[in-house]
Design a protein around this motif. Structure first.
Motif, PDB file in Angstrom:
ATOM      1  N   GLU A  27       0.840  -1.210   0.000  1.00  0.00           N
ATOM      2  CA  GLU A  27       0.000   0.000   0.000  1.00  0.00           C
ATOM      3  C   GLU A  27       0.870   1.253   0.000  1.00  0.00           C
ATOM      4  O   GLU A  27       0.571   2.229  -0.702  1.00  0.00           O
ATOM      5  CB  GLU A  27      -0.952   0.006   1.191  1.00  0.00           C
ATOM      6  CG  GLU A  27      -2.081  -0.991   1.071  1.00  0.00           C
ATOM      7  CD  GLU A  27      -2.930  -0.817  -0.176  1.00  0.00           C
ATOM      8  OE1 GLU A  27      -3.269   0.328  -0.539  1.00  0.00           O
ATOM      9  OE2 GLU A  27      -3.253  -1.841  -0.813  1.00  0.00           O
ATOM     10  N   THR A  30       2.246   1.669  -3.461  1.00  0.00           N
ATOM     11  CA  THR A  30       1.188   2.148  -4.357  1.00  0.00           C
ATOM     12  C   THR A  30       0.998   3.654  -4.190  1.00  0.00           C
ATOM     13  O   THR A  30       0.905   4.400  -5.173  1.00  0.00           O
ATOM     14  CB  THR A  30      -0.126   1.393  -4.070  1.00  0.00           C
ATOM     15  OG1 THR A  30       0.113  -0.006  -4.250  1.00  0.00           O
ATOM     16  CG2 THR A  30      -1.236   1.845  -4.980  1.00  0.00           C
ATOM     17  N   LYS A  31       0.959   4.107  -2.950  1.00  0.00           N
ATOM     18  CA  LYS A  31       0.808   5.544  -2.667  1.00  0.00           C
ATOM     19  C   LYS A  31       1.998   6.330  -3.218  1.00  0.00           C
ATOM     20  O   LYS A  31       1.836   7.391  -3.823  1.00  0.00           O
ATOM     21  CB  LYS A  31       0.693   5.751  -1.155  1.00  0.00           C
ATOM     22  CG  LYS A  31       0.426   7.175  -0.735  1.00  0.00           C
ATOM     23  CD  LYS A  31       0.189   7.239   0.784  1.00  0.00           C
ATOM     24  CE  LYS A  31      -0.303   8.597   1.214  1.00  0.00           C
ATOM     25  NZ  LYS A  31       0.738   9.555   1.449  1.00  0.00           N
ATOM     26  N   THR A  34       1.691   6.796  -6.989  1.00  0.00           N
ATOM     27  CA  THR A  34       0.673   7.765  -7.413  1.00  0.00           C
ATOM     28  C   THR A  34       1.088   9.197  -7.105  1.00  0.00           C
ATOM     29  O   THR A  34       0.622  10.119  -7.769  1.00  0.00           O
ATOM     30  CB  THR A  34      -0.691   7.470  -6.764  1.00  0.00           C
ATOM     31  OG1 THR A  34      -0.563   7.483  -5.352  1.00  0.00           O
ATOM     32  CG2 THR A  34      -1.231   6.126  -7.214  1.00  0.00           C
ATOM     33  N   THR A 160       0.394  -4.920  -7.711  1.00  0.00           N
ATOM     34  CA  THR A 160       0.419  -3.465  -7.519  1.00  0.00           C
ATOM     35  C   THR A 160      -0.300  -2.769  -8.671  1.00  0.00           C
ATOM     36  O   THR A 160      -1.029  -1.802  -8.454  1.00  0.00           O
ATOM     37  CB  THR A 160       1.870  -2.963  -7.379  1.00  0.00           C
ATOM     38  OG1 THR A 160       2.478  -3.633  -6.265  1.00  0.00           O
ATOM     39  CG2 THR A 160       1.938  -1.472  -7.178  1.00  0.00           C
ATOM     40  N   ARG A 163      -3.914  -3.031  -8.014  1.00  0.00           N
ATOM     41  CA  ARG A 163      -4.300  -2.102  -6.936  1.00  0.00           C
ATOM     42  C   ARG A 163      -4.380  -0.671  -7.470  1.00  0.00           C
ATOM     43  O   ARG A 163      -5.299   0.075  -7.152  1.00  0.00           O
ATOM     44  CB  ARG A 163      -3.287  -2.201  -5.786  1.00  0.00           C
ATOM     45  CG  ARG A 163      -3.658  -1.392  -4.585  1.00  0.00           C
ATOM     46  CD  ARG A 163      -4.858  -2.036  -3.879  1.00  0.00           C
ATOM     47  NE  ARG A 163      -5.109  -1.316  -2.660  1.00  0.00           N
ATOM     48  CZ  ARG A 163      -6.233  -0.649  -2.418  1.00  0.00           C
ATOM     49  NH1 ARG A 163      -7.205  -0.635  -3.312  1.00  0.00           N
ATOM     50  NH2 ARG A 163      -6.392  -0.009  -1.302  1.00  0.00           N
ATOM     51  N   LEU A 164      -3.410  -0.280  -8.292  1.00  0.00           N
ATOM     52  CA  LEU A 164      -3.423   1.052  -8.899  1.00  0.00           C
ATOM     53  C   LEU A 164      -4.642   1.215  -9.805  1.00  0.00           C
ATOM     54  O   LEU A 164      -5.297   2.258  -9.797  1.00  0.00           O
ATOM     55  CB  LEU A 164      -2.133   1.296  -9.687  1.00  0.00           C
ATOM     56  CG  LEU A 164      -0.876   1.530  -8.862  1.00  0.00           C
ATOM     57  CD1 LEU A 164       0.373   1.351  -9.726  1.00  0.00           C
ATOM     58  CD2 LEU A 164      -0.904   2.908  -8.229  1.00  0.00           C
ATOM     59  N   ASN A 167      -7.630   1.813  -7.631  1.00  0.00           N
ATOM     60  CA  ASN A 167      -7.614   3.173  -7.078  1.00  0.00           C
ATOM     61  C   ASN A 167      -7.984   4.215  -8.126  1.00  0.00           C
ATOM     62  O   ASN A 167      -8.635   5.211  -7.822  1.00  0.00           O
ATOM     63  CB  ASN A 167      -6.251   3.508  -6.500  1.00  0.00           C
ATOM     64  CG  ASN A 167      -5.944   2.734  -5.236  1.00  0.00           C
ATOM     65  OD1 ASN A 167      -6.791   2.057  -4.676  1.00  0.00           O
ATOM     66  ND2 ASN A 167      -4.696   2.822  -4.786  1.00  0.00           N
TER      67      ASN A 167
END
Length: 183
Positions: A27, A30-31, A34, A160, A163-164, A167
């Motif tokens: 996580e 991922t943050k 972004t 990942t 997950r992106l 999001n």
């Protein structure tokens, strides 16, 4: 050697290793992705190939991403992310890149077996993959050298991407707009 038995053994190793990865670290990665201006990926050998595959998917998603060492890769700057895949975290060329990026005040992320490594100490985000080192000083695997790490690296990077996409509320079909079309 029965191929189905060998394949099953590999899948068991992958399952065991991936279950030991801390989801909070993914996580955080991922943050970090972004929030980055530009994203630079690096790795050596097979790990480098996994990082290149990840760069391709990030490009498909619309990120500004570059593979370190390519002739069209610009310079890194503050606000950019250098993401390294390195089992040992000690590969000299990668450690040198990390040190330079750190001096420029770029953000560094690493996916590694060795979070306390040279690169790990420079990284603000670490994804610890508890696989086997090339010299087999940690863990166990039926596969040679860094194979388990490299396979887990690819699977975690693909996870990942998913997950992106979640999001960003991005469907896979939308990614075709950035797919190569001169083939």
């Amino acid at each position: 050697m029965n191929m189905l038995t060998v394949s099953s053994s590999i899948l068991q190793e992958l399952d065991r290793t991936l279950k030991a990865v801390n989801s909070d670290e993914i996580e955080a990665l991922t943050k970090q992705i972004t929030e980055a201006g530009n994203i630079f990926v690096a790795g050596a050998g097979r790990s480098g190939l996994m990082m290149r595959a990840f760069a391709m998917r990030l490009m498909h998603m619309g990120f500004r991403v570059y593979v370190v060492g390519e002739t069209v890769t610009p310079g890194i700057a503050e606000g950019d992310l250098l993401l390294i895949g390195s089992g040992s975290g000690e590969t000299k060329t990668l450690a040198s890149m990390a040190a330079k990026a750190h001096n420029i005040k770029a953000t560094i992320g690493v996916l590694t077996i060795a979070p306390d490594s040279t690169i790990g100490q420079l990284a603000s985000t670490i994804v610890h993959i508890p696989a086997v080192t090339k010299d087999s000083t940690s863990g166990s695997s039926n596969q040679p050298m860094g194979t388990l790490f490299e396979q887990c690296l690819l699977l975690l990077l693909d996870a990942t991407v998913l997950r992106l996409m979640e999001n960003m509320k991005l469907q896979g079909t939308a990614m075709y707009n950035n797919h190569a079309n001169l083939e």
